[in-house]
Structure formats: C-alpha cells, structure tokens
Design a protein around this motif. Sequence first.
Motif, PDB file in Angstrom:
ATOM      1  N   MET A 137       0.814  -1.202   0.000  1.00 10.68           N
ATOM      2  CA  MET A 137       0.000   0.000   0.000  1.00 10.68           C
ATOM      3  C   MET A 137       0.855   1.262   0.000  1.00 10.68           C
ATOM      4  O   MET A 137       0.330   2.369   0.000  1.00 10.68           O
ATOM      5  CB  MET A 137      -0.937   0.006   1.204  1.00 10.68           C
ATOM      6  N   VAL A 177       3.337   2.079   2.300  1.00 12.50           N
ATOM      7  CA  VAL A 177       3.905   2.516   3.578  1.00 12.50           C
ATOM      8  C   VAL A 177       5.323   1.948   3.643  1.00 12.50           C
ATOM      9  O   VAL A 177       5.514   0.788   3.978  1.00 12.50           O
ATOM     10  CB  VAL A 177       3.058   2.009   4.759  1.00 12.50           C
ATOM     11  N   VAL A 187      -2.368  12.911  11.811  1.00 13.92           N
ATOM     12  CA  VAL A 187      -3.485  13.855  11.752  1.00 13.92           C
ATOM     13  C   VAL A 187      -4.370  13.723  12.984  1.00 13.92           C
ATOM     14  O   VAL A 187      -4.858  14.703  13.525  1.00 13.92           O
ATOM     15  CB  VAL A 187      -4.333  13.599  10.488  1.00 13.92           C
ATOM     16  N   GLN A 188      -4.549  12.489  13.449  1.00 17.26           N
ATOM     17  CA  GLN A 188      -5.475  12.255  14.549  1.00 17.26           C
ATOM     18  C   GLN A 188      -5.127  10.940  15.222  1.00 17.26           C
ATOM     19  O   GLN A 188      -4.626  10.034  14.577  1.00 17.26           O
ATOM     20  CB  GLN A 188      -6.895  12.193  13.975  1.00 17.26           C
ATOM     21  N   SER A 203      -9.240   6.229  15.962  1.00 14.20           N
ATOM     22  CA  SER A 203      -8.221   5.436  15.273  1.00 14.20           C
ATOM     23  C   SER A 203      -7.090   6.380  14.893  1.00 14.20           C
ATOM     24  O   SER A 203      -7.257   7.593  14.954  1.00 14.20           O
ATOM     25  CB  SER A 203      -8.788   4.794  14.002  1.00 14.20           C
ATOM     26  N   TYR A 204      -5.968   5.817  14.483  1.00 13.62           N
ATOM     27  CA  TYR A 204      -4.847   6.654  14.078  1.00 13.62           C
ATOM     28  C   TYR A 204      -4.972   7.026  12.606  1.00 13.62           C
ATOM     29  O   TYR A 204      -5.121   6.150  11.765  1.00 13.62           O
ATOM     30  CB  TYR A 204      -3.524   5.929  14.345  1.00 13.62           C
ATOM     31  N   VAL A 205      -4.945   8.313  12.324  1.00 14.92           N
ATOM     32  CA  VAL A 205      -5.064   8.786  10.952  1.00 14.92           C
ATOM     33  C   VAL A 205      -3.774   9.508  10.603  1.00 14.92           C
ATOM     34  O   VAL A 205      -3.329  10.374  11.360  1.00 14.92           O
ATOM     35  CB  VAL A 205      -6.249   9.757  10.807  1.00 14.92           C
ATOM     36  N   PHE A 206      -3.150   9.129   9.483  1.00 12.64           N
ATOM     37  CA  PHE A 206      -1.918   9.810   9.105  1.00 12.64           C
ATOM     38  C   PHE A 206      -1.836   9.995   7.602  1.00 12.64           C
ATOM     39  O   PHE A 206      -2.449   9.257   6.840  1.00 12.64           O
ATOM     40  CB  PHE A 206      -0.695   9.061   9.632  1.00 12.64           C
ATOM     41  N   HIS A 238       0.528  12.124  -0.540  1.00 12.96           N
ATOM     42  CA  HIS A 238      -0.801  12.655  -0.808  1.00 12.96           C
ATOM     43  C   HIS A 238      -1.907  11.677  -0.473  1.00 12.96           C
ATOM     44  O   HIS A 238      -3.015  11.802  -0.955  1.00 12.96           O
ATOM     45  CB  HIS A 238      -0.901  13.070  -2.278  1.00 12.96           C
ATOM     46  N   THR A 239      -1.604  10.692   0.321  1.00  6.11           N
ATOM     47  CA  THR A 239      -2.628   9.719   0.666  1.00  6.11           C
ATOM     48  C   THR A 239      -2.840   9.697   2.169  1.00  6.11           C
ATOM     49  O   THR A 239      -1.880   9.784   2.941  1.00  6.11           O
ATOM     50  CB  THR A 239      -2.229   8.309   0.209  1.00  6.11           C
ATOM     51  N   ARG A 240      -4.085   9.567   2.557  1.00  8.15           N
ATOM     52  CA  ARG A 240      -4.417   9.497   3.977  1.00  8.15           C
ATOM     53  C   ARG A 240      -4.782   8.054   4.326  1.00  8.15           C
ATOM     54  O   ARG A 240      -5.475   7.372   3.586  1.00  8.15           O
ATOM     55  CB  ARG A 240      -5.589  10.436   4.242  1.00  8.15           C
ATOM     56  N   TYR A 241      -4.281   7.593   5.474  1.00  7.52           N
ATOM     57  CA  TYR A 241      -4.588   6.232   5.910  1.00  7.52           C
ATOM     58  C   TYR A 241      -5.174   6.268   7.313  1.00  7.52           C
ATOM     59  O   TYR A 241      -4.880   7.172   8.091  1.00  7.52           O
ATOM     60  CB  TYR A 241      -3.325   5.378   5.983  1.00  7.52           C
ATOM     61  N   ALA A 242      -5.976   5.263   7.630  1.00  4.49           N
ATOM     62  CA  ALA A 242      -6.432   5.069   9.000  1.00  4.49           C
ATOM     63  C   ALA A 242      -6.021   3.666   9.437  1.00  4.49           C
ATOM     64  O   ALA A 242      -6.181   2.723   8.674  1.00  4.49           O
ATOM     65  CB  ALA A 242      -7.943   5.219   9.076  1.00  4.49           C
ATOM     66  N   VAL A 243      -5.456   3.556  10.641  1.00 10.53           N
ATOM     67  CA  VAL A 243      -5.051   2.240  11.148  1.00 10.53           C
ATOM     68  C   VAL A 243      -5.469   2.110  12.609  1.00 10.53           C
ATOM     69  O   VAL A 243      -5.771   3.099  13.265  1.00 10.53           O
ATOM     70  CB  VAL A 243      -3.522   2.012  11.060  1.00 10.53           C
ATOM     71  N   ASP A 244      -5.478   0.873  13.106  1.00  5.43           N
ATOM     72  CA  ASP A 244      -5.824   0.690  14.507  1.00  5.43           C
ATOM     73  C   ASP A 244      -4.571   0.755  15.382  1.00  5.43           C
ATOM     74  O   ASP A 244      -3.447   0.867  14.899  1.00  5.43           O
ATOM     75  CB  ASP A 244      -6.596  -0.622  14.719  1.00  5.43           C
ATOM     76  N   TYR A 288      -2.803  -4.086  -5.139  1.00  3.00           N
ATOM     77  CA  TYR A 288      -1.715  -3.200  -4.775  1.00  3.00           C
ATOM     78  C   TYR A 288      -0.393  -3.613  -5.402  1.00  3.00           C
ATOM     79  O   TYR A 288       0.449  -2.803  -5.684  1.00  3.00           O
ATOM     80  CB  TYR A 288      -1.567  -3.140  -3.253  1.00  3.00           C
ATOM     81  N   ASN A 347      -0.392  10.260  -6.886  1.00  5.44           N
ATOM     82  CA  ASN A 347       0.287   9.248  -6.071  1.00  5.44           C
ATOM     83  C   ASN A 347       1.170   8.323  -6.886  1.00  5.44           C
ATOM     84  O   ASN A 347       1.275   7.136  -6.579  1.00  5.44           O
ATOM     85  CB  ASN A 347      -0.752   8.418  -5.321  1.00  5.44           C
ATOM     86  N   ASP A 395     -14.206   1.854  14.216  1.00  2.00           N
ATOM     87  CA  ASP A 395     -13.345   0.670  14.346  1.00  2.00           C
ATOM     88  C   ASP A 395     -13.254   0.167  15.784  1.00  2.00           C
ATOM     89  O   ASP A 395     -13.390  -1.015  16.050  1.00  2.00           O
ATOM     90  CB  ASP A 395     -11.956   0.975  13.787  1.00  2.00           C
ATOM     91  N   PHE A 450      -7.114  -3.335  11.407  1.00  2.00           N
ATOM     92  CA  PHE A 450      -7.775  -2.318  10.597  1.00  2.00           C
ATOM     93  C   PHE A 450      -6.727  -1.447   9.925  1.00  2.00           C
ATOM     94  O   PHE A 450      -5.877  -0.858  10.570  1.00  2.00           O
ATOM     95  CB  PHE A 450      -8.678  -1.464  11.490  1.00  2.00           C
ATOM     96  N   MET A 496      -6.795   1.102   6.441  1.00  2.96           N
ATOM     97  CA  MET A 496      -7.598   1.526   5.308  1.00  2.96           C
ATOM     98  C   MET A 496      -7.082   2.825   4.716  1.00  2.96           C
ATOM     99  O   MET A 496      -6.607   3.698   5.424  1.00  2.96           O
ATOM    100  CB  MET A 496      -9.032   1.719   5.767  1.00  2.96           C
ATOM    101  N   MET A 513      -7.880   6.332   3.042  1.00  2.47           N
ATOM    102  CA  MET A 513      -9.030   7.226   3.054  1.00  2.47           C
ATOM    103  C   MET A 513      -8.950   8.148   1.844  1.00  2.47           C
ATOM    104  O   MET A 513      -8.147   9.076   1.824  1.00  2.47           O
ATOM    105  CB  MET A 513      -9.048   8.039   4.339  1.00  2.47           C
TER     106      MET A 513
END
Lengths: 217, 675
Positions: free
Chosen positions: A174, A176, A185-186, A190-193, A197-203, B79, B111, B416, B515, B517, B519
């Motif tokens: 993906m 990373v 970012v947050q 959940s963790y958002v980073f 130019h792509t944003r991801y969310a992970v646990d 991917y 990207n 989540d 999890f 993903m 966004m």
Amino acid sequence: MKISEAAEEVLERMWICTNENNMVHVSLGSLGLNESSPQIQELLEIENITISDTNVSLTDEGAKNGRLVVRRHRLAERLLVDVLNTKDKYVHSSACEFEHILHRGIDDNVCTLLGHPSTCPHGKPIPEGECCKKARDELEQFVTPLSLLKKGQRGKIAYFNMKEEDKMQKMLAMGVLPGIPVNLVQSYPSYVFDLNHTRYAVDREIADSIFVRIERD
Amino acid sequence: MLSILKKKRCCGQEDEIQSDLERIILVGNPNVGKSVIFNHFSDSYAIVSNYPGTTVSISKGKGRIDGKEYNIIDTPGMYSLLPITEEERVSQSYLFDNDPFVYVHVVDAKNIQRMLPLTLQLIEAEVPLILVLNMMDEATERSIEINASRLEQELGVPVICTTSIKGEGLDKLEEAISKYSFQHVDSKVVYSRGVEYAIESISSLIQDEYGISKRTLAQLLLQNDKVAFENISQKGEDVDAIKKIIDGTEKEYNNPLNYVLTIERQAFVNDIVENVMTTRKRDVTLTEDVEKSSRTSLRERIDGLLIHPVTGIPILILVLYFGLYKFVGGFAAGTVVDYLEGTLFGEMINPWVVESFNAAVPYPVIQDLFVGEYGILTQAVTYAIALIMPLVGAFFIVFSIIEDTGYLPRLAMLIDRAFKKMGMSGRAVIPMVLGFGCSTMATMVTRTLETKRERIITSMLLSLAIPCSAQLGVILGILSFSGKALFIWAIVICLELVLVGYLSSKVLPGASPSFFMEMPPLRLPKLSNVLIKTYSRMQWYFLEVLPLFVVASVLIWIGRLTGVFELAVQLFSYPSQWIGLPAEAGVMFLFGFFRRDFGAAGLFDMYNAGLLSDINIVVAAITLTLFMPCIAQFMVTVKERGVKIALGMAAFIFPSAFAVGFVVNYVLTTFGVVL
C-alpha cells in the motif's frame, strides 16, 4: 581480579542452568567436579558461588559474572558467523576460546560493531550490555512508534516491527515504506496519518508497530 | 441519460463473452477509477464509488474502439503482483491465464510514487501495457506537475493523462489503444546481486511458457507466492531445485525477501518520480489559484470535522436521521408508498385489474392465482412495485450519495474501536450500512473483509439484526404512531446486535482483525453517477425480487389448494401466540421466509386491519426484524460461507428471535407499559 578460564566456564554453565533452564541449584556431579577442584575453590574464595551439601548456587556477584561470560560467548559466535564467516561446526569451539579474550570494553566494542544484536546465531538471547541500553535510549529519542507521535507531528517512517509477515507485506504494497514522510493527523478513535498525498487510517496495534524517525524542528 | 441506461446491461455478473475478440484488461490500485474507464468504453456497467474495494469481482463487456470491437475487462483493485486478499487474487490469476491485446494500468496521478511499482512489475512481466495517469484534476489542484512524455521515455510504454470522471483525455486513450503494438521493453529494475542471481537461476530452471515473464514468475516464487507455486507444480517444473535456491537466498538477507524486493524496486521508482514530477509552490497571486486553494482547504476542514469524534458522531447521527429516518422512513415509506399502494394500486389499478380479469377468465381457481388475496398480480406485483420499489430506491439514492463523497472509509475509521468489541474491524461498516439497503447484496460485499472469522461474524449479524430498507421502511412507518414504540424497538435490536456480536467474538476461534484503510479524498457526488448506480442496483434487485414474489404467490396458491398452507399457518400460530400475538400473525412469519419485507408488509396489513394492540405491534416488529433472513440472503450466505455455517446461523436465529419477542412481550405487559 581476573577469573581463570576454567572458573569462567563454570560460571557460564551455572548461569545458563539457572536463568535459561530454570534450575534452582546445580549438583557438583553434573558439573563433573568436586569440592576440591581448583575452579570451585577459586569461585568460593571470591564469593561467586555457595555450596550446600553437593549443590552449587550462584551468588549475586557470580550471577553478574556468569551473565557477562554468556554475553561474550554469544557475541563471539555472532562475530564468527557474521563477520569472519566461520563454518558451523567450528563456531562453538572457537567461541569458547574467544569468550575469554573479549574482556570488559572489548565486548562492548564488538557489540557496537555488530549493531547490538539481540540473539546468537542459534537464536538464544544475548544478555544486554551497557552499550545496548545507551544505543537504544539514543535511538528512542528520535524513533518512536506512530502511536506515540503527537497530533500534527511529522517524521519519516523508520522501520516496522510486525509479527505477521503478510501484514507487513500489505503495508509495503500500500506504499507505507521506510523513508516516506509521515504526518499524524489524529489519534482517536483510530490513528489517521498522511503519507505524501494519501491518507490512511489504522488501529492501535498497527500504529504500535510502525516506527517513525521524528523530524526535529 | 436514458440512452445510456438502455444500452447498459446489469452489473456484477460474470457473463460468458465471445472469446474470439481481443481483450483489453484494466488493472491498477484500488480506487483509481478503473470502473469509470470501463463504463466509458464498454456496453455494460460496473458500480463506481469513492472507496477502495468497490469492485469485488471481474466485470466484462464489449466495446468499440476506433471501429474495432474488443472485450473489455475490469478487475478488482490490487496493490502489487503479490496478492493478499481474495479479490486481489482474482486479478492476479488473470495475469497468469490471459494473453490480452493490452493491459491498461490506471494510476492516481498525484500518487505515482506509490503506484509506479506495479507499473514496473508489469513491465518486468513483459505484458503489453499502456499507463493511464488518471485524476489529473486532483493532481493539478495540489500543484503537482507531471511530465508525461518524459515518463513515457523513462518507462518505454505509452503514457496517457486523463480525468476520467469528466471524460477528459479518454479520446487520447482510445487513440493510444487503437495504435498500440507490443514492443519489448527492458526491465527498469536491477535488484541487488543475491536477488538477481536467484532470479537468473530460477528462470533457467523454468521450462514451460506462462502468461508472465520468467523473471516475474521467479520473483513471485522468491516471495513464496502460493499461486505461482501451484502453477509451476502443475506444469511439472523442478520445484525442489527452485525451493533450494529460494532457501539459500533467504539466508543471505536479514529481512524477508518481499521486503527486500519492494524496497529495492521503490528506489528505482523514486529516481523516475524525481525526474518527471514537480510540486509547484502555491502561487496565490492568480485568482484562479486562490479559488482552488480555498477549495482544497475547505475540503480539508470538512474532512477534519468528519473524522473528529466530537463532531463526527453528531454528523453521523444527522446523516442517519435525515438520510434513513426522514427520507427513507418518512418520505418514501410514508408519502410515496401511501400514494402508490393506497391510491394508485388500491383504488385505481387493482380494482380494474380484478374486474377485467374475472370477466375474462371465469374459473375461480385461476382467478385466485392471479387476482386473489395472495395473487400474483394483486399481491406480488403490487408489493414489488408499490411498496418495495420506492423504499429500496430511496435507500440506494442516499447510499450512492454517501459512498460517492468518500464518507464510508471515514465512518469505518470512527467506528473501528466499537466494532473490534464485536469481533469486526471498521472495514465491516461498509457491508453493515449496505445491509440497511439490501442484506443480500451486503452479504456478497463481506468478501472484502480480511479474515474468515470476521466474514462469519459480519454475515451472522447481517442475517440477524440488520433490517433491509424495505423491511425498515415498513417498520418505521408502522411504529411512527409512538416515539416510545420506535425507541423500544431500536434499543432491543441494538442490544441484540451488540450482545450477539460480543458473544460470537468470544466464541469463535481466530485472531481479532486488524484495521488498515486508505481514506480517499472527499469528493462531490456526481448526479449522473448517483442515478445510474441507483438504477443499476434497482435493476439487480428487481430481477432478483420479483420472481421470488411470484414464486411465493404460486407456492401459497398451491398450498391453499392442498391445505398445506393452512397447516403451516397453524404451525406458526403457536410461536406467535407465545409472544402474545393473535394466531393470524402466523401468516406474517410464514411470509417472512420468502422475503423479510414480505413479512413486514403482512404486518402492515394486519396493523391497518386493526388486529394488533400497540404492544403486539412492537413485539411483532422486533421478532420480525430478528427473524430469518429472506431466501435470497440465505442462499448467498450458503454460497459465501458454506452450508454448515449458514444452517448453524439459522438454528440460532430462529429460536432466538421468538425468545427475544417473548421476553419483550412479558416485560411490556407485566409492567403495563402504555405506548
């Protein structure tokens, strides 16, 4: 005071028996020695061991010395395998000789040379030295898990520490990758980073296993 | 618009296609717009949304490019050539078996650093290739410039820039396809010595020919890809010798080989990107740019509100309130259904149909089949058109708008933590929300979930506690007489959902899901896409629902003729009476077997006839919601999860629905709750 090679061998075996094989004490017989053996006498004299009946136990001082011998032995194995390219069957015997040479100071230098390895070539843990702790502390100031980053903090991905290989494979695929700039970012729920130019969310679990080298202002 | 609708065939079906036509295969990362390009060139329709993983199976269609007809194939996003999830494997297996005219690799222009590795892999695979830099508008908005002709030189394959959603650049792509002829391009990547040596030695051992180059096959083998190994052992290659080389190479490196290969490949990508891509500093002196950057920052601010828990959860509640309750429950289930069923069908069409049919066919038995109480025309067709169509249509309009904005991945991220307690990851929110539209469709979408355990729990909860839009609409309509009644219903269903989710996460073996993903950026939904998507889903729904309704009418007719129907109603009257309902309610549960909404519609009729007390209605609504899924959903569950698991679920759901109904009835009557 310098401990003789034969006495060091005893400390080494005692330390492995008590710390890794969970034995409380070791009998003289299993060491192939008796109370009058010179190495036992030597160790008793410098208060590294105590004897009750025929059972030998390490004192605190003895345990400390034994741990260092094990560390030197396993570092020696790493050095022989990784750097000197020694054949498997000679590793152990050569290491046994090496361990007595790598005395205080030299062992830490070898350890640094090898990049503070955590296991010997047979997969057994190498007891940590002062140098390892120092190196880790230094690194920790700059490299932290993504989950400990503060909101808005920037850095570059340093490495992963994942147990499952296919999870890591997914992250790599993906995009990373080590060296890519990251911006948290947050962090709740959940963790958002952002990566480029792509944003991801992970646990939490994944955020714990991505390590980031923080950019200093 | 209508002409497009007419020429499009229904989506989601893997039709047999003419094999003599040359094939164009669309490949690429998820959510880069492959399906938009597919829809442009082909005569069939693939659903387009704004979240990764919309396409879960292969779509095929025919298309004419510069006068020549091709088969055009859309694949689920992947991917890399080394697949992880089921839908990626679908795409990979296509590479092994196919010899297409050309692969069109679609990437997100902003990207490319992340997506060019797959391009390099495809070049290494020595397949015919065109690269499409899509979403050029979003790249420009972020002040990214890409020198496409330079990129073309660097890669040695044609590069086309498009903004497919606006139709920009698609003519150039058409031209590129029509002019394309395969030329051998050398691999752009040179790995470190150990890997290159291993690739060479493995390649020299491979005897047979495959859809991909030996170099690529060797790399897949080095990374222990299952399918690659299956392929070579089928063709009788020397697997042991190859394994020996791999073992040796693995020992040479400290990191897993897939890590090594990815990192080394990325270094080449970075070099290329550095040469072709520049990010301009934002120049705010031009008015146009001021507009653009303020639009970007507005987007960022809205995004910030959506993903922040303090503002995000109230927004979620607002979306549910207006989207589901007001629009589907209020407008569609109330106003539209009242008019269609009550006035249009009830007073105008059906009396006329019954009269003319009876006049034309004087046999009571046949009359009963077509225009009787449960007749094909009076019941099946009326329900399908007057009741189900407006509800499902309204839901899919709302859902299409929501999914096109890119809200669903944000919702997944918000939820989540809560879902983890029920053994699911945030990703499962997509099938769960879709389940409010059609649980059958949602059960198919569980395919995108990563672990088997998560797929089982999600399909279980979909069968158990998620009412589909038709059922939900009818239930909301009936319960709207009292806020308290609606509240009790909602609380009981939520509690059951959480409890069963929690228990199954404790009971089922396996690791809890992780999890992770992507966004996608927020985007403004396009009206035409919302409409065509709603139309396509409605079409699918109708093809599936109407025949079942007709079958139900026929079965009931046969049952009534033979007396089996009476027996079944009687059988169901016992559990109905246990939960305090009149014996006639048995009919409703029997109908519930055919379709959930069919049962709810039966409830609607009984309510109108004044057969039920207030408490009865709440109990009946709860029991029906928790009751068995419709036949279609059950069949899909069998197909996706297997007979054993599907039957296991049924064995749990059947008694538990009545048990919960019994408890609720007992509590409400004992405490004398007045609604």
